[in-house]
Design a protein around this motif. Structure first.
Motif, PDB file in Angstrom:
ATOM      1  N   PHE A   2      -2.288   6.236  -7.402  1.00 47.28           N
ATOM      2  CA  PHE A   2      -2.421   5.379  -8.579  1.00 47.28           C
ATOM      3  C   PHE A   2      -1.855   6.070  -9.808  1.00 47.28           C
ATOM      4  O   PHE A   2      -2.358   5.907 -10.912  1.00 47.28           O
ATOM      5  N   ASN A   3      -0.830   6.852  -9.618  1.00 50.87           N
ATOM      6  CA  ASN A   3      -0.226   7.583 -10.713  1.00 50.87           C
ATOM      7  C   ASN A   3       0.471   6.595 -11.646  1.00 50.87           C
ATOM      8  O   ASN A   3       1.429   5.939 -11.276  1.00 50.87           O
ATOM      9  N   THR A   4      -0.043   6.474 -12.871  1.00 50.39           N
ATOM     10  CA  THR A   4       0.532   5.553 -13.850  1.00 50.39           C
ATOM     11  C   THR A   4       1.019   6.339 -15.059  1.00 50.39           C
ATOM     12  O   THR A   4       0.541   7.446 -15.322  1.00 50.39           O
ATOM     13  N   PRO A   5       1.943   5.775 -15.822  1.00 53.36           N
ATOM     14  CA  PRO A   5       2.482   6.482 -16.984  1.00 53.36           C
ATOM     15  C   PRO A   5       1.429   6.829 -18.048  1.00 53.36           C
ATOM     16  O   PRO A   5       1.611   7.757 -18.812  1.00 53.36           O
ATOM     17  N   ASP A   6       0.339   6.082 -18.071  1.00 52.69           N
ATOM     18  CA  ASP A   6      -0.663   6.320 -19.113  1.00 52.69           C
ATOM     19  C   ASP A   6      -1.878   7.113 -18.626  1.00 52.69           C
ATOM     20  O   ASP A   6      -2.921   7.115 -19.272  1.00 52.69           O
ATOM     21  N   MET A   7      -1.740   7.819 -17.525  1.00 53.05           N
ATOM     22  CA  MET A   7      -2.884   8.572 -16.990  1.00 53.05           C
ATOM     23  C   MET A   7      -3.398   9.613 -17.968  1.00 53.05           C
ATOM     24  O   MET A   7      -4.608   9.783 -18.122  1.00 53.05           O
ATOM     25  N   ALA A   8      -2.520  10.315 -18.664  1.00 53.37           N
ATOM     26  CA  ALA A   8      -2.959  11.327 -19.630  1.00 53.37           C
ATOM     27  C   ALA A   8      -3.731  10.669 -20.768  1.00 53.37           C
ATOM     28  O   ALA A   8      -4.774  11.182 -21.204  1.00 53.37           O
ATOM     29  N   LEU A   9      -3.274   9.532 -21.243  1.00 52.73           N
ATOM     30  CA  LEU A   9      -3.975   8.815 -22.304  1.00 52.73           C
ATOM     31  C   LEU A   9      -5.337   8.328 -21.819  1.00 52.73           C
ATOM     32  O   LEU A   9      -6.334   8.421 -22.554  1.00 52.73           O
ATOM     33  N   GLN A  10      -5.404   7.828 -20.596  1.00 53.64           N
ATOM     34  CA  GLN A  10      -6.687   7.413 -20.037  1.00 53.64           C
ATOM     35  C   GLN A  10      -7.665   8.587 -20.016  1.00 53.64           C
ATOM     36  O   GLN A  10      -8.841   8.435 -20.368  1.00 53.64           O
ATOM     37  N   HIS A  11      -7.182   9.755 -19.616  1.00 55.11           N
ATOM     38  CA  HIS A  11      -8.017  10.957 -19.591  1.00 55.11           C
ATOM     39  C   HIS A  11      -8.523  11.281 -20.988  1.00 55.11           C
ATOM     40  O   HIS A  11      -9.711  11.555 -21.185  1.00 55.11           O
ATOM     41  N   GLU A  12      -7.637  11.233 -21.969  1.00 53.08           N
ATOM     42  CA  GLU A  12      -8.032  11.528 -23.353  1.00 53.08           C
ATOM     43  C   GLU A  12      -9.082  10.540 -23.849  1.00 53.08           C
ATOM     44  O   GLU A  12     -10.064  10.932 -24.480  1.00 53.08           O
ATOM     45  N   LEU A  13      -8.871   9.260 -23.564  1.00 48.33           N
ATOM     46  CA  LEU A  13      -9.827   8.242 -24.008  1.00 48.33           C
ATOM     47  C   LEU A  13     -11.191   8.414 -23.346  1.00 48.33           C
ATOM     48  O   LEU A  13     -12.234   8.328 -24.003  1.00 48.33           O
ATOM     49  N   LEU A  14     -11.184   8.667 -22.037  1.00 48.39           N
ATOM     50  CA  LEU A  14     -12.460   8.850 -21.331  1.00 48.39           C
ATOM     51  C   LEU A  14     -13.179  10.112 -21.806  1.00 48.39           C
ATOM     52  O   LEU A  14     -14.407  10.120 -21.941  1.00 48.39           O
ATOM     53  N   THR A  15     -12.435  11.158 -22.083  1.00 47.69           N
ATOM     54  CA  THR A  15     -13.027  12.388 -22.609  1.00 47.69           C
ATOM     55  C   THR A  15     -13.645  12.136 -23.981  1.00 47.69           C
ATOM     56  O   THR A  15     -14.745  12.593 -24.279  1.00 47.69           O
ATOM     57  N   ILE A  21     -20.737   9.573 -26.276  1.00 41.56           N
ATOM     58  CA  ILE A  21     -21.998   9.273 -25.582  1.00 41.56           C
ATOM     59  C   ILE A  21     -22.916  10.491 -25.632  1.00 41.56           C
ATOM     60  O   ILE A  21     -24.101  10.370 -25.963  1.00 41.56           O
ATOM     61  N   ASP A  22     -22.377  11.668 -25.309  1.00 41.08           N
ATOM     62  CA  ASP A  22     -23.176  12.896 -25.334  1.00 41.08           C
ATOM     63  C   ASP A  22     -23.735  13.174 -26.724  1.00 41.08           C
ATOM     64  O   ASP A  22     -24.851  13.682 -26.859  1.00 41.08           O
ATOM     65  N   ALA A  23     -22.981  12.823 -27.774  1.00 39.27           N
ATOM     66  CA  ALA A  23     -23.424  13.058 -29.148  1.00 39.27           C
ATOM     67  C   ALA A  23     -24.393  11.985 -29.637  1.00 39.27           C
ATOM     68  O   ALA A  23     -24.964  12.101 -30.716  1.00 39.27           O
ATOM     69  N   GLY A  24     -24.569  10.921 -28.845  1.00 39.85           N
ATOM     70  CA  GLY A  24     -25.499   9.858 -29.224  1.00 39.85           C
ATOM     71  C   GLY A  24     -24.911   8.833 -30.171  1.00 39.85           C
ATOM     72  O   GLY A  24     -25.632   8.018 -30.729  1.00 39.85           O
ATOM     73  N   ARG A  25     -23.608   8.868 -30.390  1.00 37.99           N
ATOM     74  CA  ARG A  25     -22.978   7.903 -31.292  1.00 37.99           C
ATOM     75  C   ARG A  25     -22.609   6.601 -30.588  1.00 37.99           C
ATOM     76  O   ARG A  25     -22.378   5.590 -31.241  1.00 37.99           O
ATOM     77  N   ILE A  26     -22.559   6.627 -29.274  1.00 41.84           N
ATOM     78  CA  ILE A  26     -22.351   5.424 -28.460  1.00 41.84           C
ATOM     79  C   ILE A  26     -23.515   5.360 -27.479  1.00 41.84           C
ATOM     80  O   ILE A  26     -23.848   6.356 -26.849  1.00 41.84           O
ATOM     81  N   CYS A  27     -24.139   4.195 -27.387  1.00 40.86           N
ATOM     82  CA  CYS A  27     -25.249   4.072 -26.437  1.00 40.86           C
ATOM     83  C   CYS A  27     -25.075   2.811 -25.608  1.00 40.86           C
ATOM     84  O   CYS A  27     -24.352   1.887 -25.975  1.00 40.86           O
ATOM     85  N   THR A  28     -25.753   2.774 -24.520  1.00 39.60           N
ATOM     86  CA  THR A  28     -25.666   1.660 -23.590  1.00 39.60           C
ATOM     87  C   THR A  28     -26.361   0.416 -24.149  1.00 39.60           C
ATOM     88  O   THR A  28     -27.235   0.515 -25.003  1.00 39.60           O
ATOM     89  N   THR A  29     -25.952  -0.720 -23.641  1.00 40.84           N
ATOM     90  CA  THR A  29     -26.636  -1.965 -23.976  1.00 40.84           C
ATOM     91  C   THR A  29     -27.600  -2.358 -22.862  1.00 40.84           C
ATOM     92  O   THR A  29     -28.118  -3.466 -22.847  1.00 40.84           O
ATOM     93  N   LEU A  30     -27.850  -1.436 -21.933  1.00 41.49           N
ATOM     94  CA  LEU A  30     -28.750  -1.680 -20.818  1.00 41.49           C
ATOM     95  C   LEU A  30     -30.161  -1.939 -21.328  1.00 41.49           C
ATOM     96  O   LEU A  30     -30.685  -1.195 -22.151  1.00 41.49           O
ATOM     97  N   ASP A  31     -30.759  -3.016 -20.850  1.00 39.79           N
ATOM     98  CA  ASP A  31     -32.110  -3.379 -21.265  1.00 39.79           C
ATOM     99  C   ASP A  31     -33.086  -3.347 -20.097  1.00 39.79           C
ATOM    100  O   ASP A  31     -34.167  -2.794 -20.209  1.00 39.79           O
TER     101      ASP A  31
END
Length: 63
Positions: A2-15, A21-31
């Motif tokens: 699944f090697n795509t041209p934007d794999m590095a960008l995907q990695h950066e975004l997920l990181t 999330i780890d810093a607590g600035r984004i949280c789940t909407t799970l209820d």
């Protein structure tokens, strides 16, 4: 495979998102989490969503 041209960008975004999330600035909407998956839990989840009182996502898990 699944090697795509934007794999590095995907990695950066997920990181970035993982850090937020780890810093607590984004949280789940799970209820609500219901388990196991069966007809009763499906009806209960559907009822909860139809009432409009669910404050976030309703998840049914576990076989």
């Amino acid at each position: 495979m699944f090697n795509t041209p934007d794999m590095a960008l995907q990695h950066e975004l997920l990181t970035y998102v993982a850090g937020e999330i780890d810093a607590g600035r984004i949280c789940t909407t799970l209820d609500t989490v219901m388990s196991p998956i069966n007809a009763q839990k499906m009806r209960e989840a559907h009822r909860l969503i139809e009432t409009g009182t669910a404050k976030g996502k309703v998840v049914i898990e576990g076989f």
